[in-house]
Scaffold this active site. Sequence first.
Site, PDB file in Angstrom:
ATOM      1  CD  GLU A  23      23.194  47.761  75.091  1.00 51.86           C
ATOM      2  OE1 GLU A  23      22.876  48.031  76.269  1.00 51.86           O
ATOM      3  OE2 GLU A  23      24.029  46.887  74.800  1.00 51.86           O
TER       4      GLU A  23
ATOM      5  CG  HIS B  55      21.323  46.881  80.787  1.00 56.32           C
ATOM      6  ND1 HIS B  55      20.477  47.461  79.865  1.00 56.32           N
ATOM      7  CD2 HIS B  55      22.504  46.681  80.135  1.00 56.32           C
ATOM      8  CE1 HIS B  55      21.104  47.600  78.716  1.00 56.32           C
ATOM      9  NE2 HIS B  55      22.337  47.141  78.853  1.00 56.32           N
ATOM     10  CD  GLU B  56      25.751  44.962  81.529  1.00 58.12           C
ATOM     11  OE1 GLU B  56      26.041  44.122  80.656  1.00 58.12           O
ATOM     12  OE2 GLU B  56      25.697  46.182  81.293  1.00 58.12           O
TER      13      GLU B  56
END
Length: 239
Positions: free
Chosen positions: A117, A60-61
Amino acid sequence: KQYHSSSSADADFYNKPFTYTIIQSDQVNAFVLPGNHIFVYTGLFQYIQNEDELAAVLGHEMAHVLARHGGERLSGNVHMTLFGRLLWWIDPSLLLYSIFVPAVKVLRELPHSREHEVEADHIGLVLASEACFDPRAAKRVFGAMKEGKKIPQDGNKANTTSQQQQQQQPPEFLSTHPSYDSRLTNFDNWMSEAMSIYNANGGMRCQRIRREMAEARKIASAEHMRREEELARRRRHRG
C-alpha cells in the site's frame, strides 16, 4: 527508479486498456482486478470533490498493477499454503498449525500488505503528477477520510464523523493498510518529487494539458446534455 517487478507487468500496464466500474455502495473503497479492471465504490465520492482527487485514488489502484502486487500476493500465498500442509503432516494434532496461521498473518501477511500500500501510494502520486493531476490532492483526500469530513450533499453542512471513524480503525500493525497519519506523513515526504514532475518545464506542459482537459469536459458535458434532451424529446413523443 524501476517500480515494477517484471516485463509482463509493464505489458499489462501499457498495452491493456483500463476499465473503470462504479459500484453503488456506501463503502469507502476502491480496488483493482487482474486485467486492469478498476472498481470504485460510490461511498468514496463522499470525500472526493474534483478530478485531481479522483486521480489520486485511481493512480493508487493503477500502481498496484504496475508494481505487480497481485502476483506477489499469489506467490506468497502458495508458499504459505504448502508450508501449512507440511506442518499438518508433521503434527496431525494441528497444534503447530494453530500457532502458524495467526503468526503468519501478523508477522508476514499484514506487514507485506502495508508495504504494498505504501508503494502504491508513492507510485500513484508519481503517475498522477505525470498525467498533470495536482499531486497535492492525494493529501486532501486522505486527510478528509481521516477526519471523516464528507462533502456536503444537497446543500447540507459537511458531515464530520472523525471520532467514530478513529474508533473503527484497528492498530496499524493489525491492519492491511498504513494508518492515515502514516500515509499523510509519506505524502509530505514525497511531495517535493511529485511537484517537480507536475511543474516540469516551468509548468507549461501541465498547464496546456489541463486546459485541454477542461475543454474536453465542456464538450463531454454538452454531449451529455444533448443526449438527455434527445431522450426527453423521445419520451414526450411516445407519450
